[in-house]
Write a protein that holds these residues in place. Structure first.
Motif, PDB file in Angstrom:
ATOM      1  N   GLN A 249       0.829  -1.203   0.000  1.00  0.00           N
ATOM      2  CA  GLN A 249       0.000   0.000   0.000  1.00  0.00           C
ATOM      3  C   GLN A 249       0.863   1.253   0.000  1.00  0.00           C
ATOM      4  N   ALA A 250       1.945   1.209   0.765  1.00  0.00           N
ATOM      5  CA  ALA A 250       2.852   2.362   0.825  1.00  0.00           C
ATOM      6  C   ALA A 250       3.522   2.598  -0.516  1.00  0.00           C
ATOM      7  N   ALA A 251       3.845   1.507  -1.224  1.00  0.00           N
ATOM      8  CA  ALA A 251       4.534   1.625  -2.514  1.00  0.00           C
ATOM      9  C   ALA A 251       3.614   2.197  -3.594  1.00  0.00           C
ATOM     10  N   THR A 252       2.321   1.907  -3.496  1.00  0.00           N
ATOM     11  CA  THR A 252       1.373   2.369  -4.517  1.00  0.00           C
ATOM     12  C   THR A 252       0.677   3.667  -4.133  1.00  0.00           C
ATOM     13  N   ARG A 253       0.953   4.181  -2.966  1.00  0.00           N
ATOM     14  CA  ARG A 253       0.300   5.403  -2.485  1.00  0.00           C
ATOM     15  C   ARG A 253       0.812   6.602  -3.278  1.00  0.00           C
ATOM     16  N   GLN A 254      -0.106   7.467  -3.701  1.00  0.00           N
ATOM     17  CA  GLN A 254       0.282   8.656  -4.440  1.00  0.00           C
ATOM     18  C   GLN A 254       0.900   9.691  -3.502  1.00  0.00           C
ATOM     19  N   MET A 255       1.746  10.560  -4.072  1.00  0.00           N
ATOM     20  CA  MET A 255       2.457  11.554  -3.264  1.00  0.00           C
ATOM     21  C   MET A 255       1.509  12.462  -2.497  1.00  0.00           C
ATOM     22  N   TRP A 256       0.378  12.782  -3.119  1.00  0.00           N
ATOM     23  CA  TRP A 256      -0.553  13.734  -2.493  1.00  0.00           C
ATOM     24  C   TRP A 256      -1.486  13.076  -1.482  1.00  0.00           C
ATOM     25  N   GLU A 257      -1.384  11.766  -1.329  1.00  0.00           N
ATOM     26  CA  GLU A 257      -2.146  11.067  -0.307  1.00  0.00           C
ATOM     27  C   GLU A 257      -1.344  11.011   0.987  1.00  0.00           C
ATOM     28  N   ARG A 258      -2.004  10.568   2.054  1.00  0.00           N
ATOM     29  CA  ARG A 258      -1.317  10.490   3.340  1.00  0.00           C
ATOM     30  C   ARG A 258      -0.178   9.489   3.268  1.00  0.00           C
ATOM     31  N   GLN A 259       0.994   9.898   3.721  1.00  0.00           N
ATOM     32  CA  GLN A 259       2.174   9.057   3.636  1.00  0.00           C
ATOM     33  C   GLN A 259       2.365   8.246   4.921  1.00  0.00           C
ATOM     34  N   GLU A 260       3.072   7.166   4.767  1.00  0.00           N
ATOM     35  CA  GLU A 260       3.345   6.306   5.914  1.00  0.00           C
ATOM     36  C   GLU A 260       4.132   7.088   6.970  1.00  0.00           C
ATOM     37  N   GLY A 261       3.683   7.024   8.186  1.00  0.00           N
ATOM     38  CA  GLY A 261       4.354   7.714   9.282  1.00  0.00           C
ATOM     39  C   GLY A 261       3.923   9.158   9.450  1.00  0.00           C
ATOM     40  N   GLU A 262       3.064   9.684   8.566  1.00  0.00           N
ATOM     41  CA  GLU A 262       2.606  11.070   8.657  1.00  0.00           C
ATOM     42  C   GLU A 262       1.490  11.148   9.704  1.00  0.00           C
ATOM     43  N   SER A 263       1.673  11.987  10.682  1.00  0.00           N
ATOM     44  CA  SER A 263       0.685  12.075  11.765  1.00  0.00           C
ATOM     45  C   SER A 263      -0.620  12.659  11.255  1.00  0.00           C
ATOM     46  N   ALA A 264      -1.670  12.460  12.037  1.00  0.00           N
ATOM     47  CA  ALA A 264      -2.987  12.965  11.647  1.00  0.00           C
ATOM     48  C   ALA A 264      -2.984  14.488  11.528  1.00  0.00           C
ATOM     49  N   LYS A 265      -2.325  15.160  12.457  1.00  0.00           N
ATOM     50  CA  LYS A 265      -2.279  16.628  12.420  1.00  0.00           C
ATOM     51  C   LYS A 265      -1.476  17.128  11.223  1.00  0.00           C
TER      52      LYS A 265
ATOM     53  N   LEU B 247       5.651  25.180  13.295  1.00  0.00           N
ATOM     54  CA  LEU B 247       5.281  23.771  13.251  1.00  0.00           C
ATOM     55  C   LEU B 247       4.924  23.348  11.822  1.00  0.00           C
ATOM     56  N   CYS B 248       4.169  24.189  11.130  1.00  0.00           N
ATOM     57  CA  CYS B 248       3.789  23.867   9.752  1.00  0.00           C
ATOM     58  C   CYS B 248       5.007  23.851   8.830  1.00  0.00           C
ATOM     59  N   GLU B 249       5.936  24.739   9.059  1.00  0.00           N
ATOM     60  CA  GLU B 249       7.170  24.743   8.276  1.00  0.00           C
ATOM     61  C   GLU B 249       7.954  23.451   8.485  1.00  0.00           C
ATOM     62  N   ARG B 250       7.948  22.974   9.714  1.00  0.00           N
ATOM     63  CA  ARG B 250       8.640  21.729  10.019  1.00  0.00           C
ATOM     64  C   ARG B 250       7.972  20.561   9.308  1.00  0.00           C
ATOM     65  N   TRP B 251       6.651  20.534   9.360  1.00  0.00           N
ATOM     66  CA  TRP B 251       5.919  19.472   8.657  1.00  0.00           C
ATOM     67  C   TRP B 251       6.168  19.550   7.151  1.00  0.00           C
ATOM     68  N   SER B 252       6.188  20.770   6.634  1.00  0.00           N
ATOM     69  CA  SER B 252       6.388  20.954   5.200  1.00  0.00           C
ATOM     70  C   SER B 252       7.739  20.405   4.756  1.00  0.00           C
ATOM     71  N   MET B 253       8.781  20.713   5.507  1.00  0.00           N
ATOM     72  CA  MET B 253      10.114  20.230   5.151  1.00  0.00           C
ATOM     73  C   MET B 253      10.226  18.720   5.324  1.00  0.00           C
ATOM     74  N   ARG B 254       9.672  18.219   6.422  1.00  0.00           N
ATOM     75  CA  ARG B 254       9.777  16.781   6.711  1.00  0.00           C
ATOM     76  C   ARG B 254       8.984  15.950   5.698  1.00  0.00           C
ATOM     77  N   ASN B 255       7.818  16.444   5.298  1.00  0.00           N
ATOM     78  CA  ASN B 255       6.917  15.661   4.455  1.00  0.00           C
ATOM     79  C   ASN B 255       6.829  16.154   3.003  1.00  0.00           C
ATOM     80  N   ASN B 256       7.737  17.048   2.660  1.00  0.00           N
ATOM     81  CA  ASN B 256       7.882  17.448   1.248  1.00  0.00           C
ATOM     82  C   ASN B 256       6.591  18.022   0.661  1.00  0.00           C
ATOM     83  N   TRP B 257       6.013  18.985   1.328  1.00  0.00           N
ATOM     84  CA  TRP B 257       4.741  19.540   0.918  1.00  0.00           C
ATOM     85  C   TRP B 257       4.763  20.113  -0.505  1.00  0.00           C
TER      86      TRP B 257
END
Length: 210
Positions: free
Chosen positions: A9-25, A57-67
């Protein structure tokens, strides 16, 4: 088995979908960022919308999760979907117009056949040949042919370079229409009746050209 399914599922997940390990917030914040108009996207706006006093916090999420890259991939995906939808709609509209064009040709052809039958009946009964105009029937056929050729990507041009009608094009079209009428008559009439009807049609066409 569960671990394998999760990996797949992680391999087929699109970039714009929720990524593995990405918190709900973090996912909720990215979803808001992703769904903004591309020209309006701003981490500061997302932070303010979520009630944060600073965008740290949002900047941190953006960098970590490649927004940025994920949002760009989403933009390309939605643009492709929109273009595909427009192409399907265009093709469907083209198919409808082609069908209308074919129906127009059928209507015109039926009118010509009806004219041929009326002339045959008049000749056989010794009555006067009815003066029935071919204008409407040929106009319908011409319009139908032009629409069908246009939708098929063929040329419909019958004009000279400067936009004046060429007499040879007009005469060619008349000959083509005359051939259609002749064939319709030959299919049903005996040789003598056919000769008389075609002679009448040719004389009518010659008179109209004069």
């Amino acid at each position: 088995m569960t671990g394998t399914t999760t990996t797949l599922q992680a391999a087929t997940r699109q970039m714009w979908e929720r990524q593995e390990g990405e918190s709900a917030k973090a996912w909720n914040a990215f979803r808001l960022y992703r769904d903004m108009e591309p020209t309006e996207r701003s981490i500061a706006k997302i932070a303010a919308k979520l009630g944060y006093s600073a965008p740290v916090l949002c900047e941190r999420w953006s960098m970590r999760n490649n927004w940025v890259a994920r949002a760009l991939a989403y933009d390309e995906y939605t643009d492709l979907q929109a273009r595909n939808r427009r192409e399907r709609e265009r093709l469907a509209a083209s198919d409808r117009r082609i069908q209308i064009a074919k129906n127009m040709q059928l209507v015109g052809g039926a009118a010509i056949q009806d004219l041929g039958k009326k002339i045959q009946d008049a000749l056989r009964s010794g009555k006067a040949i009815p003066k029935i105009s071919l204008k409407d029937a040929t106009a319908i056929i011409n319009a139908g042919v032009q629409i069908e050729r246009l939708e098929s990507g063929e040329s419909t041009a019958n004009l000279a370079v400067e936009g004046t009608i060429r007499i040879e094009d007009v005469m060619k079209r008349e000959r083509e229409l005359m051939d259609i009428i002749k064939e319709a008559i030959r299919a049903e009439a005996d040789p003598e009746t056919t000769r008389r009807i075609i002679g009448y049609i040719e004389s009518r066409c010659a008179a109209q050209r004069d």
